[in-house]
Motif scaffolding. Structure first.
Motif, mmCIF file in Angstrom:
data_model
loop_
_atom_site.group_PDB
_atom_site.id
_atom_site.type_symbol
_atom_site.label_atom_id
_atom_site.label_comp_id
_atom_site.label_asym_id
_atom_site.label_seq_id
_atom_site.Cartn_x
_atom_site.Cartn_y
_atom_site.Cartn_z
ATOM 1 N N GLN A 188 62.129 93.403 84.946
ATOM 2 C CA GLN A 188 63.104 94.471 84.719
ATOM 3 C C GLN A 188 62.406 95.624 84.012
ATOM 4 N N ARG A 189 62.836 96.846 84.339
ATOM 5 C CA ARG A 189 62.183 98.034 83.801
ATOM 6 C C ARG A 189 63.224 99.036 83.345
ATOM 7 N N ASP A 190 62.890 99.801 82.332
ATOM 8 C CA ASP A 190 63.726 100.922 81.917
ATOM 9 C C ASP A 190 62.835 102.142 81.747
ATOM 10 N N VAL A 191 63.009 103.131 82.599
ATOM 11 C CA VAL A 191 62.379 104.427 82.394
ATOM 12 C C VAL A 191 63.506 105.384 82.017
ATOM 13 N N GLY A 192 63.555 105.725 80.754
ATOM 14 C CA GLY A 192 64.674 106.486 80.221
ATOM 15 C C GLY A 192 64.576 107.969 80.505
ATOM 16 N N PRO A 193 65.436 108.775 79.876
ATOM 17 C CA PRO A 193 65.402 110.226 80.055
ATOM 18 C C PRO A 193 64.140 110.832 79.460
ATOM 19 N N GLU A 194 63.964 112.117 79.683
ATOM 20 C CA GLU A 194 62.735 112.800 79.276
ATOM 21 C C GLU A 194 62.449 112.631 77.790
ATOM 22 N N GLU A 195 63.499 112.640 76.964
ATOM 23 C CA GLU A 195 63.273 112.520 75.519
ATOM 24 C C GLU A 195 62.875 111.096 75.110
ATOM 25 N N GLU A 196 62.909 110.149 76.040
ATOM 26 C CA GLU A 196 62.440 108.783 75.782
ATOM 27 C C GLU A 196 61.252 108.457 76.684
ATOM 28 N N ALA A 197 60.289 109.366 76.680
ATOM 29 C CA ALA A 197 59.112 109.218 77.549
ATOM 30 C C ALA A 197 58.273 108.002 77.193
ATOM 31 N N PHE A 198 58.477 107.444 76.007
ATOM 32 C CA PHE A 198 57.728 106.248 75.604
ATOM 33 C C PHE A 198 58.075 105.035 76.458
ATOM 34 N N THR A 199 59.158 105.101 77.236
ATOM 35 C CA THR A 199 59.547 103.991 78.120
ATOM 36 C C THR A 199 58.873 104.065 79.487
ATOM 37 N N LYS A 200 58.012 105.027 79.711
ATOM 38 C CA LYS A 200 57.473 105.276 81.051
ATOM 39 C C LYS A 200 56.574 104.155 81.543
ATOM 40 N N TYR A 201 55.832 103.510 80.640
ATOM 41 C CA TYR A 201 54.845 102.503 81.042
ATOM 42 C C TYR A 201 55.150 101.145 80.406
ATOM 43 N N ASP A 202 54.619 100.098 81.056
ATOM 44 C CA ASP A 202 54.797 98.737 80.555
ATOM 45 C C ASP A 202 53.902 98.429 79.361
ATOM 46 N N ILE A 203 52.748 99.087 79.303
ATOM 47 C CA ILE A 203 51.785 98.789 78.242
ATOM 48 C C ILE A 203 50.978 100.045 77.965
ATOM 49 N N TYR A 204 50.645 100.249 76.696
ATOM 50 C CA TYR A 204 49.848 101.399 76.283
ATOM 51 C C TYR A 204 48.604 100.904 75.544
ATOM 52 N N PHE A 205 47.543 101.692 75.656
ATOM 53 C CA PHE A 205 46.309 101.435 74.916
ATOM 54 C C PHE A 205 45.953 102.726 74.177
ATOM 55 N N THR A 206 45.868 102.649 72.851
ATOM 56 C CA THR A 206 45.612 103.849 72.059
ATOM 57 C C THR A 206 44.512 103.591 71.043
ATOM 58 N N LYS A 207 43.943 104.685 70.563
ATOM 59 C CA LYS A 207 42.982 104.606 69.469
ATOM 60 C C LYS A 207 43.713 104.193 68.191
ATOM 61 N N ALA A 208 43.104 103.337 67.415
ATOM 62 C CA ALA A 208 43.732 102.848 66.187
ATOM 63 C C ALA A 208 43.894 103.974 65.174
ATOM 64 N N LYS A 209 45.145 104.187 64.771
ATOM 65 C CA LYS A 209 45.459 105.152 63.715
ATOM 66 C C LYS A 209 46.522 104.537 62.819
ATOM 67 N N GLU A 210 46.296 104.632 61.525
ATOM 68 C CA GLU A 210 47.202 104.011 60.561
ATOM 69 C C GLU A 210 48.618 104.567 60.670
ATOM 70 N N CYS A 211 48.756 105.872 60.972
ATOM 71 C CA CYS A 211 50.078 106.487 60.947
ATOM 72 C C CYS A 211 50.857 106.266 62.244
ATOM 73 N N GLU A 212 50.224 105.755 63.301
ATOM 74 C CA GLU A 212 50.925 105.479 64.545
ATOM 75 C C GLU A 212 51.461 104.045 64.488
ATOM 76 N N ARG A 213 52.665 103.897 63.921
ATOM 77 C CA ARG A 213 53.170 102.573 63.568
ATOM 78 C C ARG A 213 54.243 102.050 64.512
#
Length: 405
Positions: A307-332
């Motif tokens: 099951q998938r949820d791709v929300g409205p534009e203001e919820e762009a964080f739902t676009k992908y199943d998995i993310y890979f990011t550089k480690a940053k303390e403030c990105e919690r």
């Protein structure tokens, strides 16, 4: 890392029963003592969990309580039967529970907005934690630790090996919902992180809006909604996150067969499950290899990705199943990041082309679409959503196979 509280009263956190301990060899007991010392290098004894499983594996980790994440785990290390201990995760925590309702009357961000910790953490008792140990925070039992059988692990001809796991769970009350974050650590090195949702339905409508939910009683419709679960995983394979990398593997049909196509993801990105290519991802240590000269790794399995949820534009964080990011303390948090003024606001803006070569964070997610039904009233059964992390060439051979040879 949140500050460890030195004032918590001392208690025993070792959970295997006396019967299990008596059945273990002196070798396993000595290895267990060694890992206990290693754990206390990372956190105080009150925040240390050392668990020796009946067939020889040992898990060693630290825990802490935070306002928003609830229970967070860190310095997670595993020792296979007759093997050596290796660190896997520097930190693991639930990073968001996003709950948008079909009528758009509510779009909750439970972790960042309400928090799974402090007063929302429910007190546990022995009935909720049978044959386990209750771990307290300022005298309040908030975490259950159990050693549980997990059924048959492997079979060869007429012999079989039974599996065991370390299980940790807490319960957080958010509105009408009870959430049960569960962390399970298997004797073969596999980890399964999941969240159970139970309690009571929270939002209702009437028969004139039946397309927004499902009738659960006359003139009462439960509003359908999604649960989007996100985890934040900071891998430090073999104790060093600086030399870990992400490899994506797709299996493409060529010459009547499937051929593996490997790609190292060197820049921050979001990716989707792709059933057509059997896509998977492994976190690889570039330095340490097993006896077959293969780099040690962990596979990330999104086994509930139907099951998938791709929300409205203001919820762009739902676009992908998995993310890979550089480690940053403030990105919690996956969304509504509390440090948006000095950092990015959510996963969609964490991904900005930075390199993954220094240290990386993995953000797996899974979705559950909850269509209310009559059986959800007055209280709903618990439904589980989770991810799996599986050793990939982490061992030289099956660590439990020697039990039947």
């Amino acid at each position: 890392m949140s500050q460890i509280n030195p004032h918590l009263q001392s208690q025993s956190l070792i959970t295997p029963t006396k019967q299990l301990l008596l059945g273990m060899s002196s070798l396993i007991l000595s290895l267990y003592a060694d890992t206990a010392v290693l754990a206390e290098e990372s956190c105080s004894a009150d925040y240390t969990i050392n668990a020796a499983l009946p067939n020889g594996a040992i898990w060693n980790l630290c825990w802490e309580q935070t306002l928003q994440n609830g229970i967070s785990l860190h310095h997670i290390a595993y020792q296979p039967k007759a093997g050596t201990q290796q660190a896997i995760l520097y930190r693991a925590e639930l990073a968001q529970v996003h709950v948008p309702y079909d009528d758009n009357g509510a779009r909750y961000h439970d972790i960042s907005d309400y928090g799974f910790g402090e007063k929302n953490l429910q007190a546990l008792d022995e009935k909720l934690c049978p044959n386990g140990s209750l771990i307290k925070y300022y005298g309040k039992p908030i975490l259950c630790q159990q050693i549980l059988p997990r059924g048959e692990e492997l079979r060869y001809q007429n012999q079989a090996v039974q599996g065991y796991k370390l299980s940790l769970f807490s319960i957080s009350q958010i509105g009408s919902y009870n959430y049960v974050p569960r962390w399970e650590f298997f004797d073969n090195g596999t980890m399964e992180f999941a969240v159970g949702a139970t309690g009571a339905l929270q939002r209702f409508t009437t028969g004139s809006q039946s397309d927004l939910g499902w009738p659960i009683s006359p003139e009462k419709i439960g509003v359908s909604h999604l649960h989007n679960f996100f985890w934040r995983l900071d891998f430090d394979l073999a104790g060093n996150g600086a030399n870990d990398y992400i490899e994506e593997i797709n299996f493409v049909r060529e010459d009547q067969g499937l051929k593996a196509k490997h790609e190292i993801l060197s820049l921050e990105t979001g990716r989707d499950v792709n059933p057509a290519t059997l896509r998977t991802w492994i976190v690889v240590d570039s330095a340490l290899k097993n006896q077959a000269n293969s780099p040690i790794a962990y596979e990330i399995q999104l086994y509930q990705s139907g099951q998938r949820d791709v929300g409205p534009e203001e919820e762009a964080f739902t676009k992908y199943d998995i993310y890979f990011t550089k480690a940053k303390e403030c990105e919690r948090f996956a969304s509504r990041n509390a440090n948006a003024d000095v950092c990015a606001k959510d996963l969609s803006t964490y991904v900005n082309g930075e390199s993954l070569q220094e240290d990386l964070i993995v953000w797996p997610s899974t979705s559950f679409y909850h269509i209310p039904r009559a059986e959800d009233s007055p209280n709903m059964n618990i439904h589980w959503s989770g991810i799996r992390l599986k050793p990939f060439d982490w061992h030289n051979s099956n660590p439990l196979a020697s039990s039947i040879r």
